[in-house]
Design an enzyme around this catalytic site. Structure first.
Site, PDB file in Angstrom:
ATOM      1  N   LYS A 197      49.515  49.257  43.732  1.00  0.00           N
ATOM      2  CA  LYS A 197      49.479  50.619  44.282  1.00  0.00           C
ATOM      3  C   LYS A 197      48.002  50.947  44.496  1.00  0.00           C
ATOM      4  O   LYS A 197      47.360  51.583  43.661  1.00  0.00           O
ATOM      5  CB  LYS A 197      50.155  51.566  43.286  1.00  0.00           C
ATOM      6  CG  LYS A 197      50.603  52.878  43.888  1.00  0.00           C
ATOM      7  CD  LYS A 197      51.549  53.590  42.940  1.00  0.00           C
ATOM      8  CE  LYS A 197      51.748  55.039  43.334  1.00  0.00           C
ATOM      9  NZ  LYS A 197      52.199  55.277  44.694  1.00  0.00           N
TER      10      LYS A 197
HETATM   11  N1  PY5 Z   1      56.833  52.941  47.576  1.00  0.00           N
HETATM   12  C1  PY5 Z   1      55.604  53.450  47.817  1.00  0.00           C
HETATM   13  C2  PY5 Z   1      54.803  52.907  48.932  1.00  0.00           C
HETATM   14  C3  PY5 Z   1      55.100  54.463  46.996  1.00  0.00           C
HETATM   15  O1  PY5 Z   1      53.890  54.954  47.218  1.00  0.00           O
HETATM   16  C4  PY5 Z   1      55.894  54.976  45.941  1.00  0.00           C
HETATM   17  C5  PY5 Z   1      55.387  56.081  45.079  1.00  0.00           C
HETATM   18  C6  PY5 Z   1      57.168  54.415  45.737  1.00  0.00           C
HETATM   19  C7  PY5 Z   1      57.595  53.404  46.578  1.00  0.00           C
HETATM   20  C8  PY5 Z   1      58.055  54.844  44.602  1.00  0.00           C
HETATM   21  O2  PY5 Z   1      57.539  54.414  43.387  1.00  0.00           O
HETATM   22  P1  PY5 Z   1      57.826  55.183  42.021  1.00  0.00           P
HETATM   23  O3  PY5 Z   1      59.279  55.354  41.936  1.00  0.00           O
HETATM   24  O4  PY5 Z   1      57.298  54.267  40.986  1.00  0.00           O
HETATM   25  O5  PY5 Z   1      57.091  56.463  42.103  1.00  0.00           O
HETATM   26  N2  PY5 Z   1      54.569  57.011  45.737  1.00  0.00           N
HETATM   27  C9  PY5 Z   1      53.746  57.983  45.069  1.00  0.00           C
HETATM   28  C10 PY5 Z   1      54.568  58.935  44.215  1.00  0.00           C
HETATM   29  O6  PY5 Z   1      54.001  59.544  43.341  1.00  0.00           O
HETATM   30  C11 PY5 Z   1      52.883  58.717  46.047  1.00  0.00           C
HETATM   31  C12 PY5 Z   1      53.602  59.567  47.047  1.00  0.00           C
HETATM   32  C13 PY5 Z   1      52.723  60.441  47.876  1.00  0.00           C
HETATM   33  O7  PY5 Z   1      55.770  59.087  44.435  1.00  0.00           O
END
Ligand code: PY5
Length: 304
Positions: A159
């Site tokens: 990430k």
């Molecule tokens: N895929 C991507 C590209 C992501 O950035 C995120 C999370 C996820 C999947 C989902 O992962 P998780 O379930 O572990 O959160 N994105 C961040 C979030 O906080 C940033 C969003 C703006 O949800």
């Protein structure tokens, strides 16, 4: 929407005032995207403020840092304490938590190894990422022309800040088309994920979600949903999903820390999903965990 200001931000071990949380303009991470971060949520549960799967998020942060040869100068336990301290000092109950680790001021060349590794933890109250309406009535989506970064170009399971340029382009394309969110295909044309969320589809009461080889981030909410579905006796399969399978599914939904569990109402202008019987079961269980501290999943909650 502007970020709602709180009192303090944790910067390299010190709590500094929100307005004074600044970095040098020649910070390596600003120029080249050499940073890694997490998005975590704390919830105001009926038993007090609890951070959802904090250890898993911090482990992913350390793992992301490894890909870019960044040594985080704190232990996982120290960062756990720092997250809790930052929530407490700001008197927050439910909030979004953003730890970021980046290459600081030092060198301007591409080799990052001489630049300091800086660690910051900020938190603020953040409502539903795609709106309360989205959670209730579903979100509209567009399958965009930008491809999700290929695992051959970047470690997609990290990430990392720079990797989000790909997500930004996808988001803009979806917004220009009047959709709430983008869906990206992978380098082979299979469904991958949204710019900041994973995707699931429902077909004949079974869940399907792109496997890790589709260039997705291994989402912690995705993992939670897979476990919740198992407990609800709903079958889940991780696989390559063709674009046509996505478009002809019975239901679809996004998962992610920011977005939580959001039903998809429309794909490329075509209505799907309503009234989301399977999605709602998953969504209801998810909220019972994070809001009511559902005892069965209590080990996912780290109380502040
Ligand atoms: N895929 C991507 C590209 C992501 O950035 C995120 C999370 C996820 C999947 C989902 O992962 P998780 O379930 O572990 O959160 N994105 C961040 C979030 O906080 C940033 C969003 C703006 O949800």
């Amino acid at each position: 929407m502007p970020i709602p200001e709180v009192s303090k931000i944790w910067m390299d071990g010190k709590l500094v005032n929100w307005d004074e949380a600044k970095i040098h303009i020649l910070t390596h991470g600003l120029h080249y995207g050499s940073g890694v971060f997490e998005g975590i949520r704390a919830y105001d549960t009926k038993e007090g403020t609890a951070v959802f799967r904090l250890k898993d998020h911090l482990e992913r942060l350390f793992n992301s840092a490894k890909f870019y040869r960044m040594e985080i100068p704190y232990t996982l336990e120290e960062l756990t304490a720092a997250v809790k301290e930052t929530i407490k000092i700001n008197n927050l109950k439910g909030c979004y938590i953003r730890p970021i680790v980046f290459r600081g001021y030092g060198e301007m060349g591409l080799s990052p190894l001489e630049s300091a590794v800086c660690v910051v933890i900020a938190c603020w109250p953040w409502g539903a990422y795609l709106g309360e309406e989205g959670i209730k009535k579903g979100v509209t989506t567009k399958i965009v022309s930008w491809q999700r970064i290929s695992p051959k170009a970047l470690p997609t399971q990290a990430k990392a800040t720079g990797q989000y340029l790909n997500s930004i382009l996808a988001k803009i394309e979806a917004q220009d088309a009047g959709a709430d969110e983008a869906i990206m295909l992978d380098w082979r044309g299979f469904v991958s994920e949204g710019p900041g969320e994973n995707i699931f589809i429902v077909k004949k009461n079974k869940l399907f979600t792109p496997s890790l080889e589709c260039g997705i981030l291994a989402g912690i909410t995705r993992d939670s949903v897979i476990k919740i579905a198992g407990d609800l006796k709903i079958k889940v399969e991780e696989k390559n999903i063709a674009k046509e399978e996505l478009k002809s599914c019975d239901e679809a939904f996004f998962t992610g820390t920011a977005v939580e569990v959001a039903p998809i109402r429309e794909i490329d202008g075509k209505e799907i999903g309503k009234p989301w019987p399977v999605t709602r079961k998953i969504q209801d269980t998810f909220y019972s965990i994070v809001k009511d501290a559902n005892p069965k999943y209590k080990n996912w909650l780290e109380f502040v």
